[in-house]
Scaffold this motif. Sequence first.
Motif, PDB file in Angstrom:
ATOM      1  N   LEU A 170       0.821  -1.202   0.000  1.00 15.09           N
ATOM      2  CA  LEU A 170       0.000   0.000   0.000  1.00 15.09           C
ATOM      3  C   LEU A 170       0.861   1.261   0.000  1.00 15.09           C
ATOM      4  N   LYS A 171       1.918   1.274   0.811  1.00 15.20           N
ATOM      5  CA  LYS A 171       2.805   2.434   0.887  1.00 15.20           C
ATOM      6  C   LYS A 171       3.484   2.679  -0.457  1.00 15.20           C
ATOM      7  N   LEU A 172       4.047   1.645  -1.045  1.00 16.71           N
ATOM      8  CA  LEU A 172       4.709   1.798  -2.346  1.00 16.71           C
ATOM      9  C   LEU A 172       3.721   2.209  -3.423  1.00 16.71           C
ATOM     10  N   GLY A 173       2.510   1.675  -3.359  1.00 18.46           N
ATOM     11  CA  GLY A 173       1.492   2.044  -4.334  1.00 18.46           C
ATOM     12  C   GLY A 173       1.142   3.514  -4.272  1.00 18.46           C
ATOM     13  N   ARG A 174       0.999   4.043  -3.062  1.00 20.24           N
ATOM     14  CA  ARG A 174       0.672   5.461  -2.904  1.00 20.24           C
ATOM     15  C   ARG A 174       1.818   6.331  -3.399  1.00 20.24           C
ATOM     16  N   LEU A 175       3.048   5.993  -3.019  1.00 22.93           N
ATOM     17  CA  LEU A 175       4.197   6.793  -3.438  1.00 22.93           C
ATOM     18  C   LEU A 175       4.410   6.724  -4.944  1.00 22.93           C
ATOM     19  N   ASN A 176       4.335   5.532  -5.508  1.00 17.66           N
ATOM     20  CA  ASN A 176       4.539   5.380  -6.952  1.00 17.66           C
ATOM     21  C   ASN A 176       3.460   6.076  -7.759  1.00 17.66           C
ATOM     22  N   THR A 177       2.262   6.149  -7.231  1.00 20.53           N
ATOM     23  CA  THR A 177       1.184   6.863  -7.911  1.00 20.53           C
ATOM     24  C   THR A 177       1.399   8.367  -7.805  1.00 20.53           C
ATOM     25  N   PHE A 178       1.878   8.831  -6.655  1.00 18.46           N
ATOM     26  CA  PHE A 178       2.050  10.261  -6.398  1.00 18.46           C
ATOM     27  C   PHE A 178       3.218  10.876  -7.165  1.00 18.46           C
ATOM     28  N   ILE A 179       4.355  10.215  -7.205  1.00 18.38           N
ATOM     29  CA  ILE A 179       5.609  10.795  -7.717  1.00 18.38           C
ATOM     30  C   ILE A 179       5.478  11.359  -9.138  1.00 18.38           C
ATOM     31  N   PRO A 180       4.874  10.669 -10.103  1.00 17.62           N
ATOM     32  CA  PRO A 180       4.792  11.259 -11.451  1.00 17.62           C
ATOM     33  C   PRO A 180       3.992  12.569 -11.501  1.00 17.62           C
ATOM     34  N   PHE A 181       3.049  12.743 -10.570  1.00 13.95           N
ATOM     35  CA  PHE A 181       2.215  13.944 -10.553  1.00 13.95           C
ATOM     36  C   PHE A 181       2.753  15.020  -9.609  1.00 13.95           C
ATOM     37  N   SER A 182       3.801  14.711  -8.876  1.00 18.68           N
ATOM     38  CA  SER A 182       4.276  15.606  -7.813  1.00 18.68           C
ATOM     39  C   SER A 182       4.598  17.027  -8.283  1.00 18.68           C
ATOM     40  N   PRO A 183       5.203  17.241  -9.460  1.00 19.88           N
ATOM     41  CA  PRO A 183       5.468  18.631  -9.856  1.00 19.88           C
ATOM     42  C   PRO A 183       4.188  19.456 -10.035  1.00 19.88           C
ATOM     43  N   SER A 184       3.129  18.851 -10.525  1.00 22.26           N
ATOM     44  CA  SER A 184       1.895  19.600 -10.741  1.00 22.26           C
ATOM     45  C   SER A 184       1.091  19.787  -9.455  1.00 22.26           C
ATOM     46  N   LEU A 185       1.520  19.138  -8.372  1.00 18.92           N
ATOM     47  CA  LEU A 185       0.828  19.257  -7.086  1.00 18.92           C
ATOM     48  C   LEU A 185       1.599  20.150  -6.124  1.00 18.92           C
ATOM     49  N   SER A 186       2.530  20.943  -6.652  1.00 17.83           N
ATOM     50  CA  SER A 186       3.350  21.875  -5.858  1.00 17.83           C
ATOM     51  C   SER A 186       4.265  21.153  -4.876  1.00 17.83           C
ATOM     52  N   PHE A 187       4.811  20.045  -5.304  1.00 14.02           N
ATOM     53  CA  PHE A 187       5.757  19.307  -4.469  1.00 14.02           C
ATOM     54  C   PHE A 187       7.144  19.869  -4.740  1.00 14.02           C
ATOM     55  N   PHE A 188       7.710  20.563  -3.752  1.00 14.85           N
ATOM     56  CA  PHE A 188       8.992  21.235  -3.949  1.00 14.85           C
ATOM     57  C   PHE A 188      10.182  20.500  -3.333  1.00 14.85           C
ATOM     58  N   MET A 189       9.946  19.419  -2.617  1.00  9.92           N
ATOM     59  CA  MET A 189      11.048  18.665  -2.019  1.00  9.92           C
ATOM     60  C   MET A 189      11.800  17.896  -3.108  1.00  9.92           C
ATOM     61  N   ASN A 190      13.051  17.589  -2.841  1.00  6.16           N
ATOM     62  CA  ASN A 190      13.866  16.816  -3.771  1.00  6.16           C
ATOM     63  C   ASN A 190      13.417  15.353  -3.709  1.00  6.16           C
ATOM     64  N   VAL A 191      12.853  14.843  -4.799  1.00  2.00           N
ATOM     65  CA  VAL A 191      12.249  13.504  -4.803  1.00  2.00           C
ATOM     66  C   VAL A 191      13.284  12.406  -4.550  1.00  2.00           C
ATOM     67  N   PRO A 192      14.452  12.399  -5.220  1.00  2.00           N
ATOM     68  CA  PRO A 192      15.420  11.328  -4.927  1.00  2.00           C
ATOM     69  C   PRO A 192      15.860  11.311  -3.456  1.00  2.00           C
ATOM     70  N   ARG A 193      16.061  12.482  -2.864  1.00  2.00           N
ATOM     71  CA  ARG A 193      16.469  12.530  -1.453  1.00  2.00           C
ATOM     72  C   ARG A 193      15.333  12.037  -0.558  1.00  2.00           C
ATOM     73  N   LEU A 194      14.108  12.418  -0.866  1.00  2.00           N
ATOM     74  CA  LEU A 194      12.962  11.960  -0.076  1.00  2.00           C
ATOM     75  C   LEU A 194      12.842  10.438  -0.152  1.00  2.00           C
ATOM     76  N   MET A 195      12.945   9.892  -1.348  1.00  2.00           N
ATOM     77  CA  MET A 195      12.826   8.437  -1.511  1.00  2.00           C
ATOM     78  C   MET A 195      13.948   7.718  -0.768  1.00  2.00           C
ATOM     79  N   HIS A 196      15.146   8.276  -0.819  1.00  4.42           N
ATOM     80  CA  HIS A 196      16.270   7.670  -0.090  1.00  4.42           C
ATOM     81  C   HIS A 196      15.989   7.679   1.414  1.00  4.42           C
ATOM     82  N   THR A 197      15.484   8.792   1.925  1.00  2.00           N
ATOM     83  CA  THR A 197      15.192   8.909   3.353  1.00  2.00           C
ATOM     84  C   THR A 197      14.101   7.936   3.775  1.00  2.00           C
ATOM     85  N   ILE A 198      13.069   7.792   2.953  1.00  2.34           N
ATOM     86  CA  ILE A 198      11.969   6.888   3.274  1.00  2.34           C
ATOM     87  C   ILE A 198      12.455   5.447   3.338  1.00  2.34           C
ATOM     88  N   GLN A 199      13.424   5.097   2.497  1.00  2.00           N
ATOM     89  CA  GLN A 199      13.901   3.719   2.433  1.00  2.00           C
ATOM     90  C   GLN A 199      14.954   3.384   3.487  1.00  2.00           C
TER      91      GLN A 199
END
Length: 196
Positions: A13-42
Amino acid sequence: ELCRCFGVNTTILKLGRLNTFIPFSPSLSFFMNVPRLMHTIQLPYGDPRRTQLPPALLNAIYPWGAHLSTSPNLHMYEPAFLERVTGALSSTPREPSSTVVHLIQAEVLVSNYFFTMSRFLEGRYHCSAAVALALSCRLTKIRSSADQGRGLAARQPVHGRDYTLPPPRDAIEEGERIRGFWFVYALDKAWAVALG
């Protein structure tokens, strides 16, 4: 814990939510660095770098992941995820630390979510919270002459709160702060015009 109550495999469920969110993140005003966030989550639980990531940020991603998903299994949890993030944001202690930028990101995501769902009062509330946090930690002063040496501006709290951010660790973190200010500014001004 919410997912365990419903008998859902939390990892999937967690991976599904993140994988669904990431491609749309720029259009949702996501300003965090995605590779760093993913590294931190893992990172493994207990790693100090992972504990710096407030639960409110991940909880702000989950309703979007469920909303954007084509899977009925994820979509049906959207209201529960939304309740979870609003609870996390209202109970998160506002400590002067680097996590304030993560909380600003969470407020921006939740605000955008409510605006998208035509829940304008709630959207405006979370947008105002993002603005207050951005002003309180002086994201408007990054690289300005007023920021040099943390002079008078650093001693004057905004909205009763005074968040002194530590210096950015690197260019990525500084970029997140700069982008964070501009995303909050754009969100606030765009919806101020739209809502009259």
